[in-house]
Design a protein around this motif. Structure first.
Motif, mmCIF file in Angstrom:
data_model
loop_
_atom_site.group_PDB
_atom_site.id
_atom_site.type_symbol
_atom_site.label_atom_id
_atom_site.label_comp_id
_atom_site.label_asym_id
_atom_site.label_seq_id
_atom_site.Cartn_x
_atom_site.Cartn_y
_atom_site.Cartn_z
ATOM 1 N N ASP A 113 46.136 44.061 54.686
ATOM 2 C CA ASP A 113 46.620 44.557 53.438
ATOM 3 C C ASP A 113 45.265 44.366 52.495
ATOM 4 O O ASP A 113 45.249 43.246 52.272
ATOM 5 N N SER A 116 46.896 43.153 46.468
ATOM 6 C CA SER A 116 47.449 42.215 46.143
ATOM 7 C C SER A 116 48.859 42.481 45.273
ATOM 8 O O SER A 116 48.971 43.231 44.272
ATOM 9 N N ASP A 117 50.093 41.856 45.857
ATOM 10 C CA ASP A 117 51.344 42.479 45.443
ATOM 11 C C ASP A 117 51.918 41.487 44.274
ATOM 12 O O ASP A 117 52.771 40.616 44.486
ATOM 13 N N ASP A 118 51.211 41.260 43.231
ATOM 14 C CA ASP A 118 51.756 40.403 42.091
ATOM 15 C C ASP A 118 51.508 41.057 40.804
ATOM 16 O O ASP A 118 50.920 42.323 40.823
ATOM 17 N N ASN A 120 49.127 40.703 38.742
ATOM 18 C CA ASN A 120 47.636 41.097 38.516
ATOM 19 C C ASN A 120 47.490 41.868 39.682
ATOM 20 O O ASN A 120 46.183 41.925 40.140
ATOM 21 N N ALA A 121 48.096 42.878 39.915
ATOM 22 C CA ALA A 121 47.932 43.810 41.085
ATOM 23 C C ALA A 121 46.380 44.516 41.119
ATOM 24 O O ALA A 121 46.256 45.115 40.125
ATOM 25 N N GLU A 122 45.955 44.579 42.280
ATOM 26 C CA GLU A 122 44.664 45.224 42.365
ATOM 27 C C GLU A 122 44.192 45.624 43.820
ATOM 28 O O GLU A 122 44.974 44.950 44.930
ATOM 29 N N LYS A 124 41.823 44.844 46.690
ATOM 30 C CA LYS A 124 40.681 44.212 46.942
ATOM 31 C C LYS A 124 39.280 44.797 47.291
ATOM 32 O O LYS A 124 39.384 44.943 48.579
ATOM 33 N N GLU A 377 59.179 38.623 41.330
ATOM 34 C CA GLU A 377 58.490 38.123 42.338
ATOM 35 C C GLU A 377 58.704 38.978 43.623
ATOM 36 O O GLU A 377 60.033 38.941 43.957
#
Length: 388
Positions: A113, A116-118, A120-122, A124, A377
């Protein structure tokens, strides 16, 4: 010979007579976490169609082990393995994206995948670029298995998969839709999970049509950790067998069984976990059907409900800026948290029964909901952790 066509009212009168009450719907209806309407019986629904798969028959995927070369056609790789020939290979490790060795006789798909699942999602982009440069049949994975293992509802999982797809289209253009693998974890609600896979086929096809395409999603389905327990690991085998059956009947293109043991995993437990798939496929041939439940009034009805509710949530996410923006704002984390806590409370109350956890025997509660979950989270939590 001619048959009498019974109307719905005829069935209702018969059920009322047998149950000796006029309140049959109150007696026969049950609550569910998805707020899906499940009727006690169904009339013919003629609005059905076959939902195809990408693969002719569902791939039975094994985590690579020495000695399985002759028994398995498809492997999940966490590290490079040389000498594989005429296999379907699913790459599971981001560290392999630059170094994976490809053989012309094999078929390759990525389970990596790029989100980024936080907070600061983006996306990559560097990782996505590396994967897109590979000679894989499908280079990009949209993984919502974490969401299921964190307690997300089926409707949330489906809408998040669509919203992630839309983000990739905006970043890389609509051709990316033909390069995707969708990774789902399959839970314990047998018919709902069949409908989940079927509904996603409707939904992704609809999304592709928005970009003047007519695509079928490639679905990789694996067993869930959500309902597994450390105690009485053999119960996990029964749970995962039903999950694998849901995935195959629903029309997944590839299925994978995670180790049924939560602790003290061995080469034997991995092999047994894989061979569940072989027994299901070879004894019942459910992996070869294109859409085994097409025409089932019940499954068709809940499939349609899941599709409609998920599309509605997807549009709401898009109106608020899309998946990444919704993730950065903490709304997705909050949605999953609220759903997961509700499910955990149902387990604690006994409305959801887990053999060997809250039933036969009934274990004592050792952890609170507050200890298990964090609304900031997205993290995998097993329902049995409360009692372990």
């Amino acid at each position: 010979m001619s048959f009498i066509e019974n109307k719905l009212e005829d069935w209702e009168m018969l059920v009322k007579k047998q149950l000796k009450t006029d309140y049959i719907y109150e007696i026969l209806s049950k609550d569910n976490l998805e707020n899906i309407i499940v009727k006690p019986y169904y009339q013919n629904n003629s609005d059905t169609k076959i939902l195809p798969k990408v693969e002719e028959s569902t791939h039975l995927v094994a985590e690579y082990q020495d000695g399985l070369d002759e028994q398995a056609f498809a492997f999940l790789l966490n590290e490079n393995v040389e000498g594989l020939d005429e296999k379907a290979i699913f790459i599971n490790n981001p560290d392999l994206s630059e170094h994976i060795l490809t053989e012309e006789s094999n078929r390759y798909c990525s389970l990596i995948d790029v989100f980024s699942d936080d907070k600061n999602a983006e996306i990559k982009e560097h990782l996505a670029g590396e994967l897109l440069s590979k000679a894989f049949e499908r280079q990009i994975c949209i993984d919502v298995s974490l969401h299921q293992n964190a307690g997300a509802s089926i409707i949330q999982q489906l809408s998040f998969a669509l919203a992630k797809s839309k983000e990739l289209v905006e970043k890389f253009d609509s051709e990316i839709l033909e390069k995707l693998v969708f990774r789902f974890a399959i839970g314990s609600n047998y018919f709902f999970e069949i409908a989940k896979i079927r509904a996603f086929k409707y939904l992704f096809n609809q999304l592709s049509k928005e970009f003047e395409k007519d695509l079928i999603p490639y679905i990789f389905a694996e067993t869930s950790f959500r309902n597994k327990a450390k105690n009485d690991a053999e119960n996990n085998l029964i749970r995962s067998t039903l999950e694998l059956a849901s995935a195959m009947i629903g029309g997944a293109d590839a299925v994978f069984s995670n180790d049924y043991k939560i602790e003290n995993q061995t080469e034997l437990s991995k092999e047994i976990s894989f061979k569940q798939q072989i027994v299901l496929a070879y004894e019942s041939i459910i992996n070869v059907f294109e859409d085994a439940t097409s025409g089932s009034y019940f499954v068709e009805d809940i499939t349609q409900q899941f599709a409609e509710k998920s599309w509605k949530l997807f549009l709401e996410i898009e109106e608020k800026g899309g998946y990444l923006q919704f993730l950065k704002s903490g709304e997705i984390q909050k949605m999953i948290f609220e759903q997961a806590v509700k499910e955990q409370n149902w387990v604690e109350e006994g409305k959801i029964k887990l053999i060997g956890v809250n039933l036969y025997p009934k274990l004592e509660k050792k952890k609170s909901v507050e200890e298990l979950y964090d609304f900031n989270e997205i993290k995998a939590v097993r329902l049995a952790e409360m009692f372990e």
